[in-house]
Design a protein around this motif. Structure first.
Motif, PDB file in Angstrom:
ATOM      1  N   ILE A  10       0.829  -1.201   0.000  1.00 17.04           N
ATOM      2  CA  ILE A  10       0.000   0.000   0.000  1.00 17.04           C
ATOM      3  C   ILE A  10       0.867   1.256   0.000  1.00 17.04           C
ATOM      4  N   LEU A  11       1.918   1.254   0.822  1.00 14.06           N
ATOM      5  CA  LEU A  11       2.782   2.427   0.915  1.00 14.06           C
ATOM      6  C   LEU A  11       3.522   2.698  -0.393  1.00 14.06           C
ATOM      7  N   ALA A  12       3.690   1.646  -1.213  1.00 10.83           N
ATOM      8  CA  ALA A  12       4.379   1.814  -2.498  1.00 10.83           C
ATOM      9  C   ALA A  12       3.418   1.994  -3.673  1.00 10.83           C
ATOM     10  N   ASP A  13       2.122   1.797  -3.445  1.00 16.12           N
ATOM     11  CA  ASP A  13       1.113   1.827  -4.511  1.00 16.12           C
ATOM     12  C   ASP A  13       0.605   3.255  -4.694  1.00 16.12           C
ATOM     13  N   ARG A  14       0.863   3.847  -5.849  1.00 11.82           N
ATOM     14  CA  ARG A  14       0.515   5.251  -6.058  1.00 11.82           C
ATOM     15  C   ARG A  14      -0.984   5.480  -6.212  1.00 11.82           C
ATOM     16  N   ARG A  15      -1.758   4.406  -6.276  1.00  7.93           N
ATOM     17  CA  ARG A  15      -3.212   4.583  -6.243  1.00  7.93           C
ATOM     18  C   ARG A  15      -3.672   5.042  -4.863  1.00  7.93           C
ATOM     19  N   PHE A  16      -2.881   4.722  -3.835  1.00  3.32           N
ATOM     20  CA  PHE A  16      -3.191   5.153  -2.472  1.00  3.32           C
ATOM     21  C   PHE A  16      -2.517   6.505  -2.246  1.00  3.32           C
ATOM     22  N   SER A  17      -3.328   7.539  -2.265  1.00  4.46           N
ATOM     23  CA  SER A  17      -2.830   8.913  -2.369  1.00  4.46           C
ATOM     24  C   SER A  17      -2.884   9.644  -1.034  1.00  4.46           C
ATOM     25  N   SER A  30      -6.942  12.094  12.784  1.00  5.11           N
ATOM     26  CA  SER A  30      -6.149  12.837  13.762  1.00  5.11           C
ATOM     27  C   SER A  30      -6.241  14.325  13.451  1.00  5.11           C
ATOM     28  N   ILE A  31      -6.229  15.138  14.498  1.00  2.00           N
ATOM     29  CA  ILE A  31      -6.231  16.585  14.284  1.00  2.00           C
ATOM     30  C   ILE A  31      -4.847  17.087  13.916  1.00  2.00           C
ATOM     31  N   THR A  32      -3.850  16.190  13.915  1.00  2.00           N
ATOM     32  CA  THR A  32      -2.484  16.608  13.583  1.00  2.00           C
ATOM     33  C   THR A  32      -2.138  16.354  12.120  1.00  2.00           C
ATOM     34  N   ASP A  33      -3.123  16.027  11.297  1.00  2.00           N
ATOM     35  CA  ASP A  33      -2.827  15.829   9.875  1.00  2.00           C
ATOM     36  C   ASP A  33      -2.145  17.066   9.311  1.00  2.00           C
ATOM     37  N   PRO A  34      -1.065  16.879   8.533  1.00  2.00           N
ATOM     38  CA  PRO A  34      -0.378  18.022   7.937  1.00  2.00           C
ATOM     39  C   PRO A  34      -1.284  18.765   6.956  1.00  2.00           C
ATOM     40  N   ALA A  35      -0.919  20.006   6.677  1.00  2.00           N
ATOM     41  CA  ALA A  35      -1.673  20.824   5.742  1.00  2.00           C
ATOM     42  C   ALA A  35      -1.616  20.212   4.341  1.00  2.00           C
ATOM     43  N   PRO A  36      -2.635  20.466   3.496  1.00  2.00           N
ATOM     44  CA  PRO A  36      -2.641  19.904   2.142  1.00  2.00           C
ATOM     45  C   PRO A  36      -1.420  20.290   1.317  1.00  2.00           C
ATOM     46  N   GLU A  37      -0.831  21.468   1.579  1.00  2.00           N
ATOM     47  CA  GLU A  37       0.331  21.908   0.794  1.00  2.00           C
ATOM     48  C   GLU A  37       1.651  21.419   1.369  1.00  2.00           C
ATOM     49  N   SER A  38       1.595  20.662   2.472  1.00  2.00           N
ATOM     50  CA  SER A  38       2.808  20.115   3.075  1.00  2.00           C
ATOM     51  C   SER A  38       3.386  19.019   2.203  1.00  2.00           C
ATOM     52  N   ILE A  39       4.721  18.859   2.246  1.00  2.00           N
ATOM     53  CA  ILE A  39       5.372  17.783   1.507  1.00  2.00           C
ATOM     54  C   ILE A  39       4.811  16.421   1.904  1.00  2.00           C
ATOM     55  N   ILE A  40       4.347  16.301   3.146  1.00  2.00           N
ATOM     56  CA  ILE A  40       3.805  15.037   3.647  1.00  2.00           C
ATOM     57  C   ILE A  40       2.468  14.715   2.987  1.00  2.00           C
ATOM     58  N   SER A  41       1.786  15.743   2.443  1.00  2.00           N
ATOM     59  CA  SER A  41       0.453  15.566   1.885  1.00  2.00           C
ATOM     60  C   SER A  41       0.415  15.612   0.362  1.00  2.00           C
ATOM     61  N   SER A 239       0.686   5.047  10.115  1.00  2.00           N
ATOM     62  CA  SER A 239       1.057   5.930   9.016  1.00  2.00           C
ATOM     63  C   SER A 239       0.037   7.055   8.903  1.00  2.00           C
ATOM     64  N   PHE A 240       0.390   8.111   8.179  1.00  2.00           N
ATOM     65  CA  PHE A 240      -0.619   9.059   7.751  1.00  2.00           C
ATOM     66  C   PHE A 240      -1.562   8.341   6.785  1.00  2.00           C
ATOM     67  N   ALA A 241      -2.813   8.758   6.790  1.00  2.00           N
ATOM     68  CA  ALA A 241      -3.822   8.077   5.978  1.00  2.00           C
ATOM     69  C   ALA A 241      -3.563   8.250   4.489  1.00  2.00           C
ATOM     70  N   ARG A 242      -3.962   7.250   3.731  1.00  2.00           N
ATOM     71  CA  ARG A 242      -4.036   7.314   2.277  1.00  2.00           C
ATOM     72  C   ARG A 242      -5.494   7.123   1.867  1.00  2.00           C
ATOM     73  N   ALA A 243      -5.843   7.583   0.672  1.00  2.00           N
ATOM     74  CA  ALA A 243      -7.163   7.324   0.104  1.00  2.00           C
ATOM     75  C   ALA A 243      -7.008   7.112  -1.395  1.00  2.00           C
ATOM     76  N   THR A 244      -7.968   6.427  -1.983  1.00  2.00           N
ATOM     77  CA  THR A 244      -7.908   6.176  -3.421  1.00  2.00           C
ATOM     78  C   THR A 244      -8.964   7.007  -4.139  1.00  2.00           C
ATOM     79  N   ARG A 245      -8.737   7.182  -5.434  1.00  2.00           N
ATOM     80  CA  ARG A 245      -9.722   7.855  -6.277  1.00  2.00           C
ATOM     81  C   ARG A 245     -10.477   6.854  -7.145  1.00  2.00           C
ATOM     82  N   GLU A 246     -10.257   5.566  -6.900  1.00  2.00           N
ATOM     83  CA  GLU A 246     -10.926   4.496  -7.622  1.00  2.00           C
ATOM     84  C   GLU A 246     -11.071   3.311  -6.676  1.00  2.00           C
TER      85      GLU A 246
END
Length: 346
Positions: A10-17, A30-41, A239-246
């Protein structure tokens, strides 16, 4: 996701964004999720662009240059611990000051500012304090970083922030907003996690005096022992969460677009042997992530851990826990695993 192999995939699969996981309609874990413009996001070319600007700070050459500073800082922290007298607080005296001084040194924060700078940095992961007060401190940190950028423009030094400012001024780098966000992201990723990882590794040693004795007898074992300790007891336990678009099928589960997926790093590290490894050579782990978002600062974290553990077992051969483990004050929330303090005696 708790299975090692599926978690790694999952961590290597670019479908998980990561970018899809911070969209407004995706549930937050978590309320500590980085900002959308952060490198982490960020994903794709946006993430690669941001990463390219800072990867040079973590090369083997730069870390070798940093090693004497880390060793000197560890020595100073252990001297402070000794001066406190037995028993003393390990977190506040060693585990917390070390990564703060190292990150401050890398960024080019003046030593005179480090106390107030550290108090602001600590609010990035503070889930227990006053929300309004924390927000005020976070704004204070952002204002401070803006001022530091201006200072580095006038008087550049041999530090990461100066290098980024010079790239920006040549039109090759980041906007001021991106630059500040990037520095805050590095602090978010490398400060609290390292404090807690140092604490957890030392706690593991204190539970196993024979391991500390083995390290005193053969300091060359330290890197391999550190690697096993961070596998068994990672501070970044999810990990920080991932989500898919499909829709994505994993084993017998279909993950729908917008559903957050989280890797339970602690569980995955324990769940199964990495492929090709024998029962006595279990070294693979996901503590620093995997794939394009693998932690840039992993070599720096390993250096700090190895340096502090090597020095600690040598200087304090009788170090022991000075409180009942049943009374330990564990951190709460979904940020990192760790203790608010660890009392030790020698």
């Amino acid at each position: 996701m708790t299975d090692y192999h599926l978690a790694r995939s999952i961590l290597a699969d670019r479908r998980f964004s990561r970018a899809a996981a911070v969209l407004p309609d995706v549930p937050r874990l978590s309320i500590t999720d980085p900002a959308p413009e952060s490198i982490i996001s960020l994903d794709g070319s946006d993430h690669a662009r941001m990463r390219r600007f800072v990867v040079g700070a973590f090369t083997e050459r730069r870390l070798q240059e940093l090693q004497p500073f880390v060793e000197k800082t560890v020595s100073e922290c252990l001297e402070t611990l000794s001066e406190q007298g037995s028993p003393a607080g390990f977190v506040s005296t060693v585990a917390q000051p070390l990564p703060l001084r190292v990150l401050s040194h890398m960024l080019g924060v003046p030593s005179a500012d480090r106390e107030i700078f550290g108090s602001w940095v600590s609010v990035l992961f503070d889930l227990t304090g006053n929300r309004e007060e924390n927000r005020s401190h976070a704004f204070g940190l952002t204002r401070y970083m803006s001022g530091l950028v201006a200072q580095k423009r006038r008087e550049p030094g041999d530090d990461l922030l100066s290098n980024l400012v010079q790239l920006k001024d040549r039109g090759e780098g980041l906007s001021t907003r991106e630059l500040i966000t990037l520095c805050l992201s590095l602090l978010m990723a490398g400060y609290e996690t390292t404090i807690d990882q140092i604490t957890l590794c030392v706690l593991s040693l204190l539970y196993d005096p024979s391991l500390a004795a083995a390290l005193r007898a053969d300091p060359d074992l330290t890197p391999s022992v550190v690697e096993e300790l961070i596998r068994l007891s990672p501070s970044a336990f999810v990990s920080f969460a991932r989500a898919t678009r499909e829709s994505v099928r994993l084993d017998d589960v279909t993950i729908e677009p917008g559903q957050p997926v989280v890797v339970f790093i602690l569980g995955a590290n324990h769940s199964s042997l990495p492929a090709g490894e024998g029962e006595n050579a279990r070294t693979g782990h996901l503590t620093f992530g995997h794939g394009v978002h693998r932690c840039l600062g992993a070599p720096l974290a390993r250096m700090q851990l190895a340096t502090v553990i090597r020095a600690l077992v040598e200087r304090f051969p009788r170090l022991a826990i000075a409180e009942d483990p049943e009374t330990f004050s564990w951190k709460t929330g979904m940020a990192t695993r760790g203790l608010t303090e660890l009392r030790v005696r020698w």
